[in-house]
Design an enzyme around this catalytic site. Structure first.
Site, PDB file in Angstrom:
ATOM      1  CG  HIS A  54     139.730 -31.314 -41.195  1.00 58.68           C
ATOM      2  ND1 HIS A  54     138.458 -30.868 -41.472  1.00 58.68           N
ATOM      3  CD2 HIS A  54     139.697 -32.652 -41.361  1.00 58.68           C
ATOM      4  CE1 HIS A  54     137.699 -31.895 -41.778  1.00 58.68           C
ATOM      5  NE2 HIS A  54     138.427 -32.995 -41.724  1.00 58.68           N
TER       6      HIS A  54
HETATM    7  P1  TYD Z   1     133.729 -30.874 -39.992  1.00 60.07           P
HETATM    8  O1  TYD Z   1     134.436 -32.148 -39.765  1.00 60.07           O
HETATM    9  O2  TYD Z   1     134.506 -29.602 -39.773  1.00 60.07           O
HETATM   10  O3  TYD Z   1     133.096 -30.840 -41.455  1.00 60.07           O
HETATM   11  P2  TYD Z   1     133.805 -30.817 -42.890  1.00 60.07           P
HETATM   12  O4  TYD Z   1     135.139 -31.480 -42.754  1.00 60.07           O
HETATM   13  O5  TYD Z   1     132.881 -31.563 -43.775  1.00 60.07           O
HETATM   14  O6  TYD Z   1     133.919 -29.410 -43.361  1.00 60.07           O
HETATM   15  O7  TYD Z   1     132.439 -30.891 -39.082  1.00 60.07           O
HETATM   16  C1  TYD Z   1     131.440 -29.877 -39.154  1.00 60.07           C
HETATM   17  C2  TYD Z   1     130.727 -29.840 -37.811  1.00 60.07           C
HETATM   18  O8  TYD Z   1     130.100 -31.084 -37.538  1.00 60.07           O
HETATM   19  C3  TYD Z   1     131.652 -29.550 -36.646  1.00 60.07           C
HETATM   20  O9  TYD Z   1     130.953 -28.692 -35.753  1.00 60.07           O
HETATM   21  C4  TYD Z   1     131.868 -30.880 -35.998  1.00 60.07           C
HETATM   22  C5  TYD Z   1     130.581 -31.618 -36.300  1.00 60.07           C
HETATM   23  N1  TYD Z   1     130.768 -33.074 -36.447  1.00 60.07           N
HETATM   24  C6  TYD Z   1     130.346 -33.921 -35.451  1.00 60.07           C
HETATM   25  O10 TYD Z   1     129.800 -33.490 -34.417  1.00 60.07           O
HETATM   26  N2  TYD Z   1     130.517 -35.269 -35.614  1.00 60.07           N
HETATM   27  C7  TYD Z   1     131.095 -35.781 -36.719  1.00 60.07           C
HETATM   28  O11 TYD Z   1     131.225 -37.034 -36.845  1.00 60.07           O
HETATM   29  C8  TYD Z   1     131.545 -34.885 -37.759  1.00 60.07           C
HETATM   30  C9  TYD Z   1     132.195 -35.405 -39.006  1.00 60.07           C
HETATM   31  C10 TYD Z   1     131.362 -33.550 -37.579  1.00 60.07           C
END
Ligand code: TYD
Length: 134
Positions: A54
């Site tokens: 992303h």
């Molecule tokens: P995501 O940002 O997609 O993880 P990565 O980039 O490491 O693959 O986040 C994974 C899950 O965690 C998603 O359901 C959103 C949640 N999340 C939060 O609730 N708060 C946060 O600060 C972050 C970073 C993620």
């Protein structure tokens, strides 16, 4: 919003060493160019997993391999580069508007992220096609 991957740089953090080990200190607006509003970390990452996938519209991040190693792909829609993080005293600053993917985590790797803003799902661009056309 669009930024260049060349604005994403490795910041060399301080390391204070003594016979009992090392300490690295990160202070917002002092040795990184943003205030830290949120911290999270990735751990127990299965072999072969990819994280990220992303871009953020407004978020600045400092990504640190506090243990082990992993690769970060940075993509601004025109240029791409892959950076290996494997030192707790080095941080990769990722500016807004950059697509990122984290992969090839070593066993036991820990990815610490210092972020400039609170969590906001509307700050994410999760489609690469939308990112390129943003
Ligand atoms: P995501 O940002 O997609 O993880 P990565 O980039 O490491 O693959 O986040 C994974 C899950 O965690 C998603 O359901 C959103 C949640 N999340 C939060 O609730 N708060 C946060 O600060 C972050 C970073 C993620």
């Amino acid at each position: 919003m669009k930024k260049s991957i060349f604005e994403c740089t490795i910041l060399r953090l301080c390391k204070i060493h003594n016979c009992a080990g090392n300490i690295t200190i990160v202070e917002g607006q002092k040795n990184i160019p943003f205030d830290v509003r949120r911290i999270y970390y990735l751990y127990d990452i299965p072999s072969g997993a990819t994280r990220g996938g992303h871009a953020h519209k407004a978020l600045y991040q400092l990504i640190v391999a506090t243990s082990g190693s992993f690769n970060v792909l940075l993509d601004d829609g025109q240029n791409k580069k892959i950076i290996t993080l494997n030192r707790p005293d080095h941080g990769l600053m990722v500016v807004p508007g950059i697509w990122r993917e984290l992969f090839e985590f070593s066993s036991g790797a820990i990815c610490l992220v210092l972020a400039s803003r609170k969590y906001d799902k509307d700050d994410y661009i999760r489609s690469h096609e939308k990112f390129v056309n943003f």
